[in-house]
Design an enzyme around this catalytic site. Structure first.
Site, short mmCIF file in Angstrom:
data_model
loop_
_atom_site.label_atom_id
_atom_site.label_comp_id
_atom_site.label_asym_id
_atom_site.label_seq_id
_atom_site.Cartn_x
_atom_site.Cartn_y
_atom_site.Cartn_z
N PHE A 1 37.67 24.95 44.27
CA PHE A 1 38.15 26.34 44.24
C PHE A 1 37.03 27.27 44.68
CE2 PHE A 1 40.76 23.89 41.40
CZ PHE A 1 42.05 24.38 41.62
N ALA B 1 32.21 31.94 41.22
CA ALA B 1 32.66 32.16 39.85
C ALA B 1 31.83 33.24 39.16
CB ALA B 1 32.61 30.87 39.06
N VAL C 1 35.09 24.35 40.32
CA VAL C 1 35.03 25.77 40.62
C VAL C 1 33.63 26.09 41.13
CG1 VAL C 1 35.23 28.08 39.61
CG2 VAL C 1 36.67 26.22 38.75
N CYS C 2 33.55 26.77 42.26
CA CYS C 2 32.23 27.10 42.82
C CYS C 2 31.48 28.05 41.90
CB CYS C 2 32.39 27.76 44.19
SG CYS C 2 30.83 28.47 44.78
N ILE C 3 30.25 27.68 41.57
CA ILE C 3 29.49 28.48 40.60
C ILE C 3 29.14 29.85 41.14
CG2 ILE C 3 27.27 27.43 41.25
CD1 ILE C 3 26.55 27.67 38.21
#
Lengths: 127, 130
Positions: free
Chosen positions: B39, B82, B77-79
């Site tokens: 994501f 995010a 989820v891409c940090i």
């Protein structure tokens, strides 16, 4: 860093940039993927289509937008061994731009050639 | 076939997450493997457990969590994306001095390298949205 290249054989990655640099975050976050991806020693190319060509234009001034001008980062791509930048000819022409308006050396290609470049890829990430 | 999935848009505003979900379900039903779902951009918003959609509508976040539990999917989820958008797990919340976390079950936060790796390991990387 070859241990990160788990498969052993490099894949051909193409990042397709279609959006103007500001107004949406796609261009900036695409560039972040390119920079991280460079560590994986794959065969990387970038394509600029449509408004994406604006990402590379000289003289970007974002001061009044209060967002960071990240266009200098494109000049650093060479240090990451990312040197294959393809710009679609018609996109430049339609916007009154030429190669000399861009911050980095690129290869200007026809839509037909761009299609061939895409055809030859393993992974295409479009932003 | 082994698929990698990239979801680039948030829930409800854009169809990308719905289409990705249906694609993943259909691929699994046909016996394909989903190597990872990544994501990115506003797509990270698919991972907030604090969404409360109307009862007569689909619950996009819950649907992903359930599919992940059912098929042991790796939802990442891409940090960086995010952090910009206020998505965090317990350890990120602690590290950044925030008083809450909001990651839904089945999702994990990690780096963009996970997307590149999915591109390398999967037979096809399919991009939804953007």
């Amino acid at each position: 860093m070859s241990e990160e290249n788990a498969g052993g054989v490099a894949k051909k990655f193409l990042y397709v940039n279609r959006k103007a640099p500001y107004g949406t975050i796609y261009a900036l976050e695409s560039l972040e993927v390119v920079l991280i991806g460079a560590a994986f020693e794959q065969d990387v190319s970038l394509a600029f289509l449509g408004d994406g060509v604006y990402q590379l234009t000289k003289g970007q001034d974002t001061k009044s937008l209060e967002v960071k001008n990240f266009s200098p980062t494109y000049r650093a791509l060479e240090d990451y061994d990312v040197t294959k930048l393809y710009v679609e000819e018609g996109a430049l022409q339609a916007r009154g731009l030429s190669e000399s308006d861009l911050v980095v050396p690129v290869e200007v290609v026809s839509a037909q050639r761009m299609a061939e470049i895409m055809e030859g890829q393993d992974v295409i990430l479009s932003f | 076939m082994k698929f990698g999935i990239l979801v680039n848009e948030g829930p409800y505003t854009h169809q990308a997450s719905d289409t990705a979900y249906q694609f993943v379900k259909a691929a699994l039903a046909k016996g394909h493997e989903i190597y990872r779902v990544f994501f990115y951009h506003d797509g990270v918003n698919n991972a907030t457990r604090l969404t409360v959609p109307p009862q007569d509508d689909r619950n996009i976040v819950k649907r992903w969590s359930e599919l992940a539990a059912q098929h042991k999917l790796d939802l990442v989820v891409c940090i960086a994306a995010a952090q910009r958008r206020g998505l965090m797990d317990k350890s990120e919340a602690k590290r950044n001095g925030k008083d809450a976390d909001n990651i839904a079950p089945g999702f994990r936060i990690s780096g963009l390298g996970q997307l590149i790796e999915a591109g390398i390991q999967a037979d096809r990387l399919v991009v939804f949205g953007a």
